[in-house]
Design an enzyme around this catalytic site. Structure first.
Site, mmCIF file in Angstrom:
data_model
loop_
_atom_site.group_PDB
_atom_site.id
_atom_site.type_symbol
_atom_site.label_atom_id
_atom_site.label_comp_id
_atom_site.label_asym_id
_atom_site.label_seq_id
_atom_site.Cartn_x
_atom_site.Cartn_y
_atom_site.Cartn_z
ATOM 1 N N LYS A 281 -20.858 104.624 -67.528
ATOM 2 C CA LYS A 281 -19.650 104.830 -67.313
ATOM 3 C C LYS A 281 -18.976 105.342 -68.572
ATOM 4 C CE LYS A 281 -15.921 103.241 -64.469
ATOM 5 N NZ LYS A 281 -15.320 102.202 -63.562
ATOM 6 N N GLU A 366 -12.721 91.194 -49.947
ATOM 7 C CA GLU A 366 -11.328 90.570 -49.638
ATOM 8 C C GLU A 366 -11.433 89.626 -48.443
ATOM 9 O OE1 GLU A 366 -10.864 94.870 -51.605
ATOM 10 O OE2 GLU A 366 -12.101 93.735 -49.943
ATOM 11 N N ARG A 394 -7.492 94.717 -45.659
ATOM 12 C CA ARG A 394 -8.857 94.573 -45.060
ATOM 13 C C ARG A 394 -9.667 92.820 -44.691
ATOM 14 N NH1 ARG A 394 -12.720 97.621 -49.409
ATOM 15 N NH2 ARG A 394 -13.603 98.660 -47.540
#
Length: 617
Positions: A281, A366, A394
């Site tokens: 990254k 979640e 969610r």
């Protein structure tokens, strides 16, 4: 005239890319990486994830016949190279700005954006649906899901893998492993993958073995027959092969030659394939490589000097929450802090450092976060779940079934309520007042300033059932924050201004513009504070003393706080004129937050104008 991007200038669409030689792809990757860096430095956006996906993006569009072959980018915050290579390079100057292109794939923006994303872990499900559609139509079309390993911590990704392995469709899942989501990855799965993600031991051992055994063909054949059993001990491939995928990798995700060769071979295969690549990254920009969290989502900065961190002029609501959580933890030993992979974004860094044994990052999960909190609450703990409004959607079933139904004392600290600006409709918290206020047992609060936020969070901790405090992104009006904490009277608002004829019943972030508009109208203003239970006595008082009631909320009008006021008036048998103001019945595109509110008529001028249109002289 010379240009800093001579090769990139030749690529307007992927068909142009496929005209390049293999040898030119490395140069293209270098130019594309520099373009992304300088473009995002001007507009802001997601940087580190996009720098890490440059070679993968080039290889995918080089090998696959896009857009006929489908690419689905999980989350989508690594899709900038994809946008640039699919005809939107010039549009990058308007990235995430009002009437500019979105920061995530968006179906109505380009035919190359085959699926709109923004939330995590949806790519495999969507790509599988496309693969099945192609199979039923008798097409040789390929579907590719590009998913980061952070997104692999979510249950939905594994539900899709489980289903895909049982369907003989041409699906390729590319696991872009950069050992990084937004917050550092957590969990047993990530630990298992991380041990061997580089693949150095396995790759070296395999190369050495083939070199030796290659001189003895029968032994090489024996080795190949037993490879599946052997590599299960030294690679993560077994996990995905158990789902029915043909696992390939890990390979270097920055080696374009290896990527193109591997993808070319995979494109000839049938059935579910799983390619595991390893990337870095922030690749190519040392500050982002060294601190990918800081460079995950950035505002305008100078790429030569990098991001210079400065303290905000006043604390954000997120910081108010983070400070409260630490203060509350010192006073309440039963407090447990929980986040679904949003430690930095939700203001939990300090808490995680000061109370590591009471801090739980459960990954991008979640649903699990809420039921985990419910389990803790069952046995006497006081869990606080820090979660964005858009991500709480969610876990709606868990909120109702596992927390509210059992009346468990779980505190929901709901960040990013209302419009969120540049991230757009996928991240907007436009619906939480509507979907929360209908849930029994739940207390729902909306602070109008920073101090009220702190006191509401404390109030939530004192209750014996579930409670939610929803607050917006960014800073508030700058109220002085009291260090002392006290519980607010539940279900009681406060009259902030006395006026004539019109009363503005404002919820949360709408109190400040309501006060500004009321000063011009000589109207009354109530800071309602509680959406549930609603202050019915205050509503009754205002209805009996004013001709008009105007409700104001940074939430969808339909089913929101204004609807609660109208329902209350009906119960009381009162019939004042009511004007409900809030977010319209549409998904609101990305842009500057203040401009978005203005366009919705929710700034002070818009509120004043709407009232004057309805109020006869």
């Amino acid at each position: 005239m010379s240009t800093p991007y001579p090769l990139l200038d030749r690529v307007a669409v992927p068909a142009d890319l496929r005209e390049l030689s293999r040898a030119q792809l490395e140069t293209l990757a270098a130019e594309l990486r520099v373009f992304i860096l300088h473009s995002v430095a001007q507009t802001g956006g997601h940087l580190a994830s996009n720098l890490g996906a440059v070679e993968l993006t080039i290889a995918l569009h080089y090998v696959f016949n896009t857009p006929d072959d489908r690419l689905v980018w999980d989350v989508g915050h690594q899709s900038y190279a994809h946008k640039i290579l699919t005809g939107r390079r010039e549009a990058m100057t308007g990235l995430r700005k009002t009437r500019g292109i979105a920061g995530f794939p968006k179906r109505d923006e380009s035919p190359f954006d085959t699926f709109g994303t923004g939330h995590s872990s949806t790519s495999i499900s969507a790509a599988l649906g496309m693969a099945v559609a192609a199979k039923r139509a008798g097409l040789e079309r390929r579907s590719v899901a590009i998913i980061g390993d952070g997104a692999m911590t979510a249950g939905m990704a594994f539900e899709a893998l489980n289903n895909a392995g049982d369907i003989d469709a041409n699906l390729l899942v590319v696991l872009n492993d950069n050992d990084m989501s937004i917050s550092p990855n957590v969990g047993a799965l990530n630990n298992y993958l991380a041990r061997l993600m580089s693949g150095r031991f396995y790759a070296a051992a395999r190369r050495a073995g083939e070199k030796v055994l290659g001189k003895v063909p029968p032994m090489l054949e024996l080795a190949r027959r037993t490879e599946e059993h052997v590599k299960g001990m030294v690679t993560p491939g077994t996990l995905f092969e158990e789902f029915g995928f043909n696992y390939i990798g890990p390979i270097d995700g920055h080696d374009l030659g290896v990527l193109v060769d591997t993808l070319t071979n995979i494109r000839r295969l049938h059935g579910p394939q799983f390619l595991h690549i390893v990337t870095r990254k922030g690749k190519g920009y040392p500050p982002a490589e060294d601190n990918p969290c800081l460079y995950h989502g950035v505002s305008h900065f100078d790429p030569d000097t990098g991001i210079v961190e400065t303290a905000a002029a006043r604390p954000t609501y997120t910081q108010v929450f983070g400070d409260w959580l630490c203060d509350m933890a010192a006073a309440e030993p039963r407090l447990i802090g929980i986040t679904p992979a949003m430690r930095e974004g939700s203001g939990l860094v300090r808490f995680s450092e000061e109370y590591p044994d009471r801090y739980f990052d459960v990954g991008i999960a979640e649903q699990h976060a809420l039921t985990f909190a419910a389990g803790l609450a069952c046995d006497g703990y006081r869990p606080v779940v820090a979660i964005y409004s858009t991500f709480l959607q969610r876990a709606y079933d868990q909120l109702i079934h596992d927390i509210a139904l059992q009346n468990l004392p779980v505190v929901l600290a709901i960040d990013r309520a209302g419009l969120v600006g540049a991230d757009g409709p996928t991240h907007a918290g436009s619906f939480d007042l509507s979907y929360l206020r209908c849930v029994p047992n739940l207390t729902l609060m909306a602070p109008s300033d920073e101090n009220e936020c702190r006191q509401m969070l404390y109030t939530a901790m004192t209750l014996d059932g579930p409670a939610a405090v929803r607050y917006p992104r960014g800073s508030g009006p700058g109220a002085a924050i009291e260090s002392a904490m006290h519980a607010l009277p539940v279900g009681k608002g406060m009259l902030r201004r006395h006026g004539q004829r019109v009363a503005l019943l404002a919820f949360g972030s709408m109190v400040a513009p309501a006060l500004a508009a009321a000063a011009r109208l000589d109207a009354s203003v109530a800071d309602m504070r509680f959406v549930k239970p609603l202050d019915e006595a205050l509503v009754q008082q205002l209805a009996q003393t004013h001709e008009w009631l105007v409700t104001l909320e940074e939430n969808a009008v339909m089913g929101g706080a204004g609807s609660a006021v109208s329902e209350c008036l009906q119960r009381l048998g009162l019939q004042p004129r009511v004007l409900q103001m809030g977010l319209p019945d549409t998904f609101i595109d990305h842009g500057d937050h203040a401009t978005m509110l203005k366009d919705c008529g929710l700034d002070a001028n818009g509120i004043e104008a709407a009232i004057r249109r309805h109020l006869p002289e």
